[in-house]
Design a protein around this motif. Structure first.
Motif, PDB file in Angstrom:
ATOM      1  N   ILE A  30       0.846  -1.190   0.000  1.00  0.00           N
ATOM      2  CA  ILE A  30       0.000   0.000   0.000  1.00  0.00           C
ATOM      3  C   ILE A  30       0.881   1.240   0.000  1.00  0.00           C
ATOM      4  O   ILE A  30       1.868   1.323   0.740  1.00  0.00           O
ATOM      5  CB  ILE A  30      -0.909   0.027   1.244  1.00  0.00           C
ATOM      6  CG1 ILE A  30      -1.630  -1.315   1.431  1.00  0.00           C
ATOM      7  CG2 ILE A  30      -1.902   1.187   1.161  1.00  0.00           C
ATOM      8  CD1 ILE A  30      -2.845  -1.519   0.630  1.00  0.00           C
ATOM      9  N   ASN A  31       0.512   2.224  -0.820  1.00  0.00           N
ATOM     10  CA  ASN A  31       1.184   3.515  -0.834  1.00  0.00           C
ATOM     11  C   ASN A  31       0.164   4.616  -0.554  1.00  0.00           C
ATOM     12  O   ASN A  31      -1.043   4.424  -0.720  1.00  0.00           O
ATOM     13  CB  ASN A  31       1.843   3.746  -2.198  1.00  0.00           C
ATOM     14  CG  ASN A  31       3.010   2.801  -2.435  1.00  0.00           C
ATOM     15  OD1 ASN A  31       4.101   3.009  -1.933  1.00  0.00           O
ATOM     16  ND2 ASN A  31       2.766   1.725  -3.195  1.00  0.00           N
ATOM     17  N   ARG A  32       0.663   5.787  -0.121  1.00  0.00           N
ATOM     18  CA  ARG A  32      -0.243   6.885   0.207  1.00  0.00           C
ATOM     19  C   ARG A  32      -1.148   7.251  -0.975  1.00  0.00           C
ATOM     20  O   ARG A  32      -2.302   7.640  -0.788  1.00  0.00           O
ATOM     21  CB  ARG A  32       0.558   8.124   0.608  1.00  0.00           C
ATOM     22  CG  ARG A  32       1.340   8.018   1.890  1.00  0.00           C
ATOM     23  CD  ARG A  32       0.525   7.902   3.144  1.00  0.00           C
ATOM     24  NE  ARG A  32      -0.481   8.923   3.319  1.00  0.00           N
ATOM     25  CZ  ARG A  32      -1.216   9.048   4.424  1.00  0.00           C
ATOM     26  NH1 ARG A  32      -1.041   8.197   5.432  1.00  0.00           N
ATOM     27  NH2 ARG A  32      -2.124   9.992   4.527  1.00  0.00           N
ATOM     28  N   VAL A  33      -0.627   7.076  -2.191  1.00  0.00           N
ATOM     29  CA  VAL A  33      -1.430   7.440  -3.351  1.00  0.00           C
ATOM     30  C   VAL A  33      -2.656   6.535  -3.486  1.00  0.00           C
ATOM     31  O   VAL A  33      -3.663   6.943  -4.075  1.00  0.00           O
ATOM     32  CB  VAL A  33      -0.579   7.427  -4.640  1.00  0.00           C
ATOM     33  CG1 VAL A  33      -0.228   5.997  -5.050  1.00  0.00           C
ATOM     34  CG2 VAL A  33      -1.286   8.158  -5.775  1.00  0.00           C
ATOM     35  N   ASP A  34      -2.611   5.331  -2.921  1.00  0.00           N
ATOM     36  CA  ASP A  34      -3.792   4.470  -2.952  1.00  0.00           C
ATOM     37  C   ASP A  34      -4.936   5.103  -2.159  1.00  0.00           C
ATOM     38  O   ASP A  34      -6.102   5.016  -2.557  1.00  0.00           O
ATOM     39  CB  ASP A  34      -3.451   3.083  -2.398  1.00  0.00           C
ATOM     40  CG  ASP A  34      -2.454   2.343  -3.266  1.00  0.00           C
ATOM     41  OD1 ASP A  34      -2.665   2.289  -4.493  1.00  0.00           O
ATOM     42  OD2 ASP A  34      -1.455   1.841  -2.726  1.00  0.00           O
ATOM     43  N   LEU A  35      -4.592   5.727  -1.031  1.00  0.00           N
ATOM     44  CA  LEU A  35      -5.603   6.457  -0.270  1.00  0.00           C
ATOM     45  C   LEU A  35      -6.119   7.651  -1.081  1.00  0.00           C
ATOM     46  O   LEU A  35      -7.317   7.949  -1.076  1.00  0.00           O
ATOM     47  CB  LEU A  35      -5.025   6.951   1.056  1.00  0.00           C
ATOM     48  CG  LEU A  35      -4.715   5.899   2.114  1.00  0.00           C
ATOM     49  CD1 LEU A  35      -4.091   6.557   3.339  1.00  0.00           C
ATOM     50  CD2 LEU A  35      -5.979   5.139   2.522  1.00  0.00           C
ATOM     51  N   ARG A  86      -4.738   0.919   8.164  1.00  0.00           N
ATOM     52  CA  ARG A  86      -3.430   0.934   8.822  1.00  0.00           C
ATOM     53  C   ARG A  86      -2.573   2.086   8.296  1.00  0.00           C
ATOM     54  O   ARG A  86      -1.928   2.796   9.066  1.00  0.00           O
ATOM     55  CB  ARG A  86      -2.730  -0.412   8.598  1.00  0.00           C
ATOM     56  CG  ARG A  86      -1.330  -0.526   9.187  1.00  0.00           C
ATOM     57  CD  ARG A  86      -1.349  -0.532  10.684  1.00  0.00           C
ATOM     58  NE  ARG A  86      -0.006  -0.744  11.239  1.00  0.00           N
ATOM     59  CZ  ARG A  86       0.315  -0.575  12.512  1.00  0.00           C
ATOM     60  NH1 ARG A  86      -0.621  -0.204  13.389  1.00  0.00           N
ATOM     61  NH2 ARG A  86       1.548  -0.778  12.931  1.00  0.00           N
ATOM     62  N   ILE A  87      -2.570   2.275   6.982  1.00  0.00           N
ATOM     63  CA  ILE A  87      -1.818   3.386   6.400  1.00  0.00           C
ATOM     64  C   ILE A  87      -2.413   4.720   6.832  1.00  0.00           C
ATOM     65  O   ILE A  87      -1.701   5.658   7.188  1.00  0.00           O
ATOM     66  CB  ILE A  87      -1.812   3.285   4.864  1.00  0.00           C
ATOM     67  CG1 ILE A  87      -0.927   2.118   4.411  1.00  0.00           C
ATOM     68  CG2 ILE A  87      -1.337   4.583   4.223  1.00  0.00           C
ATOM     69  CD1 ILE A  87       0.554   2.365   4.582  1.00  0.00           C
ATOM     70  N   GLU A  88      -3.727   4.812   6.804  1.00  0.00           N
ATOM     71  CA  GLU A  88      -4.383   6.072   7.138  1.00  0.00           C
ATOM     72  C   GLU A  88      -4.133   6.474   8.584  1.00  0.00           C
ATOM     73  O   GLU A  88      -4.059   7.664   8.906  1.00  0.00           O
ATOM     74  CB  GLU A  88      -5.881   5.965   6.865  1.00  0.00           C
ATOM     75  CG  GLU A  88      -6.596   7.294   6.819  1.00  0.00           C
ATOM     76  CD  GLU A  88      -7.949   7.199   6.139  1.00  0.00           C
ATOM     77  OE1 GLU A  88      -8.390   8.209   5.559  1.00  0.00           O
ATOM     78  OE2 GLU A  88      -8.570   6.122   6.173  1.00  0.00           O
ATOM     79  N   SER A  89      -3.941   5.506   9.469  1.00  0.00           N
ATOM     80  CA  SER A  89      -3.700   5.793  10.885  1.00  0.00           C
ATOM     81  C   SER A  89      -2.346   6.448  11.128  1.00  0.00           C
ATOM     82  O   SER A  89      -2.154   7.129  12.135  1.00  0.00           O
ATOM     83  CB  SER A  89      -3.789   4.502  11.697  1.00  0.00           C
ATOM     84  OG  SER A  89      -2.631   3.695  11.499  1.00  0.00           O
ATOM     85  N   GLY A  90      -1.386   6.207  10.230  1.00  0.00           N
ATOM     86  CA  GLY A  90      -0.036   6.723  10.420  1.00  0.00           C
ATOM     87  C   GLY A  90       0.763   5.962  11.456  1.00  0.00           C
ATOM     88  O   GLY A  90       1.877   6.364  11.801  1.00  0.00           O
ATOM     89  N   GLY A 145       7.487   5.924   7.916  1.00  0.00           N
ATOM     90  CA  GLY A 145       6.882   5.782   6.599  1.00  0.00           C
ATOM     91  C   GLY A 145       7.818   5.049   5.655  1.00  0.00           C
ATOM     92  O   GLY A 145       9.041   5.035   5.850  1.00  0.00           O
ATOM     93  N   GLY A 146       7.256   4.463   4.611  1.00  0.00           N
ATOM     94  CA  GLY A 146       8.033   3.598   3.730  1.00  0.00           C
ATOM     95  C   GLY A 146       9.186   4.276   3.038  1.00  0.00           C
ATOM     96  O   GLY A 146      10.300   3.752   2.991  1.00  0.00           O
ATOM     97  N   HIS A 172      -9.426  -3.348   3.216  1.00  0.00           N
ATOM     98  CA  HIS A 172      -9.926  -2.224   4.011  1.00  0.00           C
ATOM     99  C   HIS A 172      -9.077  -2.024   5.262  1.00  0.00           C
ATOM    100  O   HIS A 172      -8.722  -0.880   5.606  1.00  0.00           O
ATOM    101  CB  HIS A 172     -11.383  -2.452   4.405  1.00  0.00           C
ATOM    102  CG  HIS A 172     -12.344  -2.351   3.275  1.00  0.00           C
ATOM    103  ND1 HIS A 172     -13.679  -2.633   3.397  1.00  0.00           N
ATOM    104  CD2 HIS A 172     -12.166  -2.006   1.968  1.00  0.00           C
ATOM    105  CE1 HIS A 172     -14.286  -2.470   2.239  1.00  0.00           C
ATOM    106  NE2 HIS A 172     -13.384  -2.103   1.350  1.00  0.00           N
ATOM    107  N   ALA A 173      -8.741  -3.114   5.938  1.00  0.00           N
ATOM    108  CA  ALA A 173      -7.905  -3.012   7.143  1.00  0.00           C
ATOM    109  C   ALA A 173      -6.513  -2.501   6.797  1.00  0.00           C
ATOM    110  O   ALA A 173      -5.908  -1.726   7.555  1.00  0.00           O
ATOM    111  CB  ALA A 173      -7.825  -4.365   7.841  1.00  0.00           C
ATOM    112  N   ALA A 174      -5.996  -2.922   5.642  1.00  0.00           N
ATOM    113  CA  ALA A 174      -4.670  -2.465   5.215  1.00  0.00           C
ATOM    114  C   ALA A 174      -4.679  -0.964   4.936  1.00  0.00           C
ATOM    115  O   ALA A 174      -3.760  -0.232   5.326  1.00  0.00           O
ATOM    116  CB  ALA A 174      -4.235  -3.233   3.967  1.00  0.00           C
TER     117      ALA A 174
END
Length: 343
Positions: free
Chosen positions: A39-44, A328-332, A177-178, A323-325
């Motif tokens: 997952i990358n931020r751009v996916d969000l 996880r990214i959105e939480s930071g 962050g990645g 969705h959980a993945a």
């Protein structure tokens, strides 16, 4: 085939997991059976709005991925069915002036997986053969997938743009962050001294365990003053930054005279104060960067194989748990890459 795709824009309610058409393979392309993606931020961003990015719905998500060659031209000289591979996510036009001189990453008609076209959160993807690279030995599919965006981006930023040298010091903002973790790994393995920042003490401790020479809590400490203390009042040669407005002033004040700031993101805002007097009086360089070209990717993969670098994986989810993945990214809260297993 099974895939995770967006049917609109909003929250996780627009992200569906279900059947999508198997991608057709054209001549000169390779169809890859994917085993992992990250997952990358751009996916969000694509889920939330995708504003400014030309795309059609429904669209399969995901930029990076690794798997095995499923189908390829019989006369393809470098790839064969069953071979373990990973993907470069940027598909250039091959005809513009930038592509012609080997800078496909600047292509005026660049098409990115998961942004402008169907991506890697799927069992199969078909891409031009030039975008498919043999997987370095010793990596899992998840670890290999993580190289395609974050480590490639960090490689270009550090070594092509900022021209980081082994005797220099680099300040990396937002460790955890990645792309920031990729910068820490690459800079340390190349011999440079690395200072990191975070607002989370547990992330700073983990960064020290990975080789960070100095760690600064941006919530409780003045970053610029702490950098000066750690460098004997000199400042750092390079600032590696993907946060934006919130840290810009500290980043500028942390640089030695003639230093270089390289940036690839603006998660806290894209309109920081320019601080022009500081830029011209101290002769600072501000460098923008994103992703990397094919030659840089080859160099990165050679470096990974020589050094034994393994990307830091925070957590793994199945495709059904996308969705959980994303949450996880959105939480930071992650430290490293959040991955999807595609079985």
């Amino acid at each position: 085939m099974k895939a995770a795709y967006i049917v609109g824009h909003g929250g996780n309610e627009v992200v569906k997991v279900g059947q999508r058409p198997l991608p057709e393979r054209h001549a000169g392309h390779v169809r890859v059976r994917l085993h992992a993606a990250t997952i990358n931020r751009v996916d969000l961003y694509m889920r939330d709005s995708g504003a400014g990015i030309t795309h059609q719905l429904p669209q399969i998500m995901g930029l990076d991925g690794a798997g095995t060659v499923d189908e390829v031209d019989p006369d393809e000289p470098l790839l064969k069915p069953g071979q373990a591979v990973l993907l470069h996510p940027g598909i250039g036009c091959g005809r513009c002036a930038f592509c012609q001189r080997g800078e496909g990453v600047l292509c005026v008609r660049m098409s990115l997986l998961g942004e402008h076209r169907d991506g890697t959160f799927a069992q199969f993807v078909s891409v031009p053969a030039g975008n498919v690279f043999p997987m370095p030995a010793g990596l899992s599919f998840t670890e290999a997938a993580a190289l395609g965006v974050n480590h490639l981006t960090a490689w270009r930023m550090l070594f092509t743009k900022a021209q980081l040298k082994p005797w220099e010091t680099v300040l990396v903002f937002g460790i955890g962050g990645g792309v920031s973790l990729a910068a820490l790994q690459l800079a340390r393995l190349s011999g440079s001294r690395v200072i990191v920042t975070s607002r989370d003490d547990s992330k700073l401790e983990r960064a020290r365990a990975l080789g960070a020479d100095h760690a600064i809590n941006g919530r409780t400490q003045d970053v610029a003053k702490s950098v000066m203390a750690a460098t004997g009042g000199r400042g750092v040669d390079v600032v590696f930054e993907n946060v934006g407005a919130a840290v810009w002033s500290s980043a500028m004040k942390s640089l030695v005279r003639g230093g270089r700031l390289v940036t690839c993101g603006a998660t806290t805002g894209d309109q920081p104060p320019a601080d022009l007097r500081r830029i011209f009086i101290r002769q600072l360089q501000i460098l923008g960067s994103t992703l990397g070209n094919f030659d840089e990717f080859r160099d990165l993969l050679d470096f990974v194989e020589r050094t034994g670098l393994k990307p830091v994986i925070d957590s793994e989810y199945t495709l059904d748990q996308v969705h959980a993945a994303l949450d996880r990214i959105e939480s930071g809260a992650q430290f490293g890459k959040v991955a999807l297993r595609i079985d």
